[in-house]
Design an enzyme around this catalytic site. Structure first.
Site, PDB file in Angstrom:
ATOM      1  NE  ARG A   1      23.389 -22.179   0.499  1.00  0.00           N
ATOM      2  CZ  ARG A   1      23.935 -23.228   1.116  1.00  0.00           C
ATOM      3  NH1 ARG A   1      23.300 -23.794   2.121  1.00  0.00           N
ATOM      4  NH2 ARG A   1      25.100 -23.698   0.717  1.00  0.00           N
TER       5      ARG A   1
ATOM      6  CE  LYS B   1      24.602 -22.603  -4.257  1.00  0.00           C
ATOM      7  NZ  LYS B   1      25.345 -21.360  -4.169  1.00  0.00           N
TER       8      LYS B   1
ATOM      9  CG  HIS C   1      25.910 -15.338   0.395  1.00  0.00           C
ATOM     10  ND1 HIS C   1      25.236 -16.536   0.509  1.00  0.00           N
ATOM     11  CD2 HIS C   1      27.224 -15.648   0.349  1.00  0.00           C
ATOM     12  CE1 HIS C   1      26.112 -17.524   0.518  1.00  0.00           C
ATOM     13  NE2 HIS C   1      27.315 -17.005   0.434  1.00  0.00           N
TER      14      HIS C   1
ATOM     15  NE  ARG D   1      26.191 -20.564   3.144  1.00  0.00           N
ATOM     16  CZ  ARG D   1      26.207 -21.722   3.783  1.00  0.00           C
ATOM     17  NH1 ARG D   1      25.580 -21.827   4.935  1.00  0.00           N
ATOM     18  NH2 ARG D   1      26.836 -22.763   3.295  1.00  0.00           N
TER      19      ARG D   1
ATOM     20  CG  HIS E   1      30.744 -24.246   3.489  1.00  0.00           C
ATOM     21  ND1 HIS E   1      30.345 -23.211   4.297  1.00  0.00           N
ATOM     22  CD2 HIS E   1      30.724 -23.775   2.221  1.00  0.00           C
ATOM     23  CE1 HIS E   1      30.092 -22.151   3.555  1.00  0.00           C
ATOM     24  NE2 HIS E   1      30.301 -22.466   2.285  1.00  0.00           N
TER      25      HIS E   1
ATOM     26  CE1 TYR F   1      30.095 -17.523   2.335  1.00  0.00           C
ATOM     27  CE2 TYR F   1      31.096 -19.527   1.509  1.00  0.00           C
ATOM     28  CZ  TYR F   1      30.019 -18.682   1.604  1.00  0.00           C
ATOM     29  OH  TYR F   1      28.861 -18.997   0.967  1.00  0.00           O
TER      30      TYR F   1
END
Length: 186
Positions: A27, A54, A134, A137, A160, A169
């Site tokens: 990120r 995050k 973003h 990533r 993740h 994604y």
């Protein structure tokens, strides 16, 4: 994008940002928070110690491996070493501002990462509005899936925890390769 970066101090920094951010599936907040002592150099490449993200509000941290690339031009480890040498950086923030005269300054904001990505996209003749902070990533996850990496291996790099979020994604990257129609013999 990296092929179109200028041969300047800012270009060296931008190359490192793009390659480390992409290969590390980072990120933008993780990129700008990195410090020199968060990098562990190994024969195989480098390990980044991400202190907080995050998804890690308790700041347990995680390690992200950056293996050496096969091509010197796209190797994130070589790009990072070059940036540190060019910027004469041995401690403190890893990624820093660079003024128009090539003087290295202070820590970048996460917004600066967006500007680096969009500036590189523009230089490469791409529509900068299709790229965001973003993109590195998401681009990693999509590209890794398109090249046959398993969801588990992608999740190890991206950090993740939810495979469902990760699948968001990569879904469009495998729309043809992971398609049951291919098994019908048509």
């Amino acid at each position: 994008m990296i092929a179109h970066l200028p041969d300047t101090t800012a270009g060296s920094r931008d190359r490192a940002i793009l390659l480390v951010g992409f290969a590390g599936a980072l990120r933008r907040s993780e990129l700008v928070a990195l410090r020199v002592d968060d990098v562990e150099w190994r024969d195989e490449g480098a390990v980044l110690h991400i202190r907080r993200s995050k998804a890690d509000q308790e700041a347990a941290g995680r390690e992200v491996a950056l293996p050496r690339g096969k091509d010197e031009q796209s190797c994130p480890v070589d790009a990072l070493r070059s940036w540190l040498a060019e910027g004469d950086i041995s401690r403190g923030q890893l990624f820093r501002s660079v003024d128009r005269h090539g003087n290295v300054g202070e820590q970048l904001s996460d917004r600066a990462i967006v500007l680096v990505i969009r500036r590189a996209a523009t230089a490469a003749g791409l529509d900068p509005d299709k790229y965001s902070g973003h993109s590195l990533r998401a681009g990693f996850a999509t590209t890794a899936a398109a090249h046959g990496a398993s969801e588990r291996r992608i999740a190890v790099q991206t950090g993740h925890r939810s495979m469902e979020v990760l699948r968001g994604y990569i879904r469009h990257a495998t729309v043809f390769t992971d398609n049951a129609v291919n098994d019908l013999g048509l």
